[in-house]
Design a protein around this motif. Structure first.
Motif, mmCIF file in Angstrom:
data_model
loop_
_atom_site.group_PDB
_atom_site.id
_atom_site.type_symbol
_atom_site.label_atom_id
_atom_site.label_comp_id
_atom_site.label_asym_id
_atom_site.label_seq_id
_atom_site.Cartn_x
_atom_site.Cartn_y
_atom_site.Cartn_z
ATOM 1 N N UNK A 266 0.820 -1.206 0.000
ATOM 2 C CA UNK A 266 0.000 0.000 0.000
ATOM 3 C C UNK A 266 0.858 1.262 0.000
ATOM 4 N N UNK A 267 0.245 2.356 -0.431
ATOM 5 C CA UNK A 267 0.853 3.688 -0.373
ATOM 6 C C UNK A 267 0.061 4.494 0.648
ATOM 7 N N UNK A 268 0.747 4.987 1.692
ATOM 8 C CA UNK A 268 0.092 5.743 2.759
ATOM 9 C C UNK A 268 0.652 7.157 2.791
ATOM 10 N N UNK A 269 -0.226 8.136 2.862
ATOM 11 C CA UNK A 269 0.190 9.538 2.891
ATOM 12 C C UNK A 269 -0.663 10.295 3.907
ATOM 13 N N UNK A 270 -0.156 11.478 4.320
ATOM 14 C CA UNK A 270 -0.956 12.370 5.142
ATOM 15 C C UNK A 270 -0.610 12.350 6.617
ATOM 16 N N UNK B 297 -1.235 9.307 8.539
ATOM 17 C CA UNK B 297 -1.126 8.620 7.248
ATOM 18 C C UNK B 297 -2.278 7.638 7.056
ATOM 19 N N UNK B 298 -2.819 7.647 5.862
ATOM 20 C CA UNK B 298 -3.871 6.703 5.480
ATOM 21 C C UNK B 298 -3.539 6.113 4.112
ATOM 22 N N UNK C 260 -7.962 -1.036 -0.378
ATOM 23 C CA UNK C 260 -7.738 0.195 0.368
ATOM 24 C C UNK C 260 -8.829 0.415 1.408
ATOM 25 N N UNK C 261 -10.054 0.055 1.072
ATOM 26 C CA UNK C 261 -11.172 0.346 1.969
ATOM 27 C C UNK C 261 -11.312 -0.669 3.101
#
Length: 303
Positions: A244-248, A251-252, A267-268
């Motif tokens: 997965x790619x997590x950002x923020x 992070x999400x 993702x969900x």
């Protein structure tokens, strides 16, 4: 972007190999913390080109207060580290890791630390003595800091870039081929919300082939999954699933890496926070003389 192999001139390569090998042998021969501190002191004296002046000082020749302080500072027994204050540390392991960490930090203050070919091999050699485990082909750049060093495990071909903080107050494991980019912080301990002097240690994991990119922060007890990516300046407070790619902040997960959809959770999906599973129990010495640097009354008014 691809990279190419770079080599030193033959004479410089021979000098590099000779120096790194000599320090490696000197550290390996040290049978106890005092011998290790002596080996570190001698190495730092030579790295700073201060042999003649240092020996004169050792022979009680006159030296200014500034010179005396500089010469004394080569010896890790004359230095203190922040981690020295941590009551739950393994005193036996720290007695050996402290001189090695001092050499790590002080090497980065020398001109040789900017010679990439030289410095990478020196740090890889030193990591073999300092870390709990370190694989082949590891590349460790300038300005990396750590808590102890002896609670860090690195797999093969791991890359850790400039100015990264690897907190190993708990346990830190970084898998094969993972990379941690410039100015990232990876933590293995956390503070109580009310009483910040109460610390809990965790095992933090960065999976094989994962990337923690520039300026990101990974909280204690988190697992960054295999082949996952943590975006720049993200704050990771919960596990990042494999691929997965997590950002923020916080992070999400925003997507699965292209081509990995068939083997990755969607993702969900409900990705649980599993920090408690990686909590480490610590025992304090019975004769602990606790030091409270804040001296505050922490009783909440609604208690």
């Amino acid at each position: 972007m691809t990279k190419r192999h770079v080599s030193l001139p033959d004479d410089a390569e021979a000098t590099l190999r000779g120096f790194v090998s000599a320090v490696d042998d000197r550290l390996a021969a040290a049978s106890d913390p005092d011998e290790l501190a002596d080996a570190v002191t001698e190495t730092l004296v030579d790295l700073h080109g201060a042999r003649d002046a240092y020996e004169s000082w050792q022979n009680d020749d006159a030296a200014s207060p500034v010179e005396a302080a500089r010469f004394a500072n080569f010896d890790p027994r004359n230095a203190t580290l922040e981690s020295e204050y941590y009551a739950e540390k393994d005193e036996g392991a720290f007695a050996r890791s402290k001189p090695l960490q001092w050499l790590w930090r002080q090497f980065d203050n020398t001109p040789l630390a900017d010679n990439v070919a030289f410095a990478l091999r020196f740090r890889r050699m030193l990591a073999g003595h300092l870390f709990a485990d370190v694989g082949e082909g590891v590349r460790l750049f300038k300005g990396i800091s750590m808590t102890y060093g002896h609670n860090i495990e690195l797999g093969d071909n791991v890359v850790v870039h400039d100015d990264v903080h690897l907190d190993d107050r708990g346990e830190l494991v970084i898998g094969d081929r993972a990379s941690v980019s410039d100015a990232a912080h990876v933590y293995t301990h956390d503070h109580d919300l009310v009483d910040q002097t109460e610390v809990t240690n965790f095992r933090t994991e960065i999976g094989a082939d994962a990337r923690v990119t520039q300026g990101a922060l990974v909280r204690a007890g988190v697992r960054v999954g295999e082949n996952a990516v943590v975006g720049s300046r993200a704050v990771v407070q919960a596990d990042v699933p494999d691929h997965h790619v997590a950002v923020g902040m916080p992070a999400k997960s925003v997507r699965v890496k292209p081509g990995w959809e068939s083997v990755a959770d969607p993702v969900e999906a409900d990705h649980e926070r599993r920090q408690d599973e990686r909590r480490l129990d610590s025992e304090m010495p019975e004769d602990l003389d606790a030091f409270d640097e804040f001296q505050r009354d922490l009783t909440p008014p609604d208690a």
